[in-house]
Motif scaffolding. Structure first.
Motif, PDB file in Angstrom:
ATOM      1  N   GLU A  73       0.944  -4.733  -1.880  1.00 13.45           N
ATOM      2  CA  GLU A  73      -0.332  -4.194  -1.007  1.00 13.45           C
ATOM      3  C   GLU A  73      -0.579  -2.672  -1.369  1.00 13.45           C
ATOM      4  O   GLU A  73       0.428  -2.055  -1.895  1.00 13.45           O
ATOM      5  CB  GLU A  73       0.018  -4.408   0.379  1.00 13.45           C
ATOM      6  N   HIS A  75      -3.032   0.818   0.360  1.00 13.13           N
ATOM      7  CA  HIS A  75      -3.860   1.299   1.622  1.00 13.13           C
ATOM      8  C   HIS A  75      -4.783   2.356   0.893  1.00 13.13           C
ATOM      9  O   HIS A  75      -4.439   3.486   0.572  1.00 13.13           O
ATOM     10  CB  HIS A  75      -3.087   1.790   2.627  1.00 13.13           C
ATOM     11  N   GLN A  80       0.741   6.615   3.491  1.00 10.98           N
ATOM     12  CA  GLN A  80       1.725   5.735   4.380  1.00 10.98           C
ATOM     13  C   GLN A  80       2.892   6.163   4.289  1.00 10.98           C
ATOM     14  O   GLN A  80       3.543   6.331   3.254  1.00 10.98           O
ATOM     15  CB  GLN A  80       1.449   4.161   4.305  1.00 10.98           C
ATOM     16  N   HIS A 124       2.550  -1.178  -3.080  1.00  8.77           N
ATOM     17  CA  HIS A 124       3.754  -0.988  -2.758  1.00  8.77           C
ATOM     18  C   HIS A 124       4.004  -2.510  -2.146  1.00  8.77           C
ATOM     19  O   HIS A 124       3.231  -3.232  -1.487  1.00  8.77           O
ATOM     20  CB  HIS A 124       3.975   0.087  -1.683  1.00  8.77           C
TER      21      HIS A 124
HETATM   22 NI    NI Z   1       1.928  -0.549   3.528  1.00  8.89          NI
END
Ligand code: NI
Ligand SMILES: NC(=O)N[C@@H](O)C(=O)O
Length: 169
Positions: A73, A75, A80, A124
């Motif tokens: 995934e 972002h 993050q 990640h």
């Molecule tokens: Ni994440």
């Protein structure tokens, strides 16, 4: 079927630089509060793209190994950061790829006593805690727009994490 068995490598700031930053009480610091505290200044930068940066606690169940990795995934709108509340080992799995994660660029890091801050857009795998239920502080971004892009690997590749001890140990 192409098989990829990931071997962990110890996390270092230089190895991780293209994916994000390493957060730790190592390296340069300076005294504050009358010398009672050392400040390890600006270990990482929060990217939030006019959203809000928030702090959460993730109480993570331990992963059991060996495990298959079928997706990654990212972002796109914010960084993050994860910081463990103890100094037990955990794993960080990242890779490159413009529109999709590239399995040939997967990097597995063994981490102990350090945090990581994924740059916005870094592919990640979700939090890979080990051995026991553990808490992590997490700083990430909330706000408008879609900040979660998940992508499954194709069925012709089998990706496995078999162990978590770094191979240099
Ligand atoms: Ni994440
Ligand atoms: N879903 C969520 O908030 N956590 C993931 O983004 C993760 O990387 O663990």
């Amino acid at each position: 079927m192409r098989k990829i068995d990931l071997l962990p490598e110890p996390l270092t700031a230089s190895r991780f630089a293209q994916f994000g930053e390493v957060i730790s009480a190592n390296g340069a610091s300076y005294p504050i509060n009358g010398g009672t505290t050392q400040r390890f200044h600006r270990q990482a930068t929060v990217e939030r793209n006019d959203g809000e940066a928030i702090i959460s606690v993730f109480q993570a169940q331990p992963r059991s190994l060996p495990m298959k990795i079928t997706m990654m995934e990212r972002h796109p709108l914010g960084s993050q950061a994860f910081f463990p509340c103890d100094d037990q080992p955990y794993l960080v799995l990242v890779c490159l790829g413009d529109n999709a994660p590239d399995p040939d660029t997967l990097r597995l890091f063994s981490v102990q006593g350090q945090g990581v801050n994924y740059h916005a857009g870094t592919w990640h795998f979700p939090l890979l805690s080990l051995e026991a239920v553990r808490n992590f502080w997490v700083v990430d971004r909330v706000g408008h727009g879609n900040n979660l892009d998940e992508h499954s690997f194709s069925d012709d590749v089998e990706i496995t994490i078999s162990e978590y001890r770094s191979h240099s140990e």
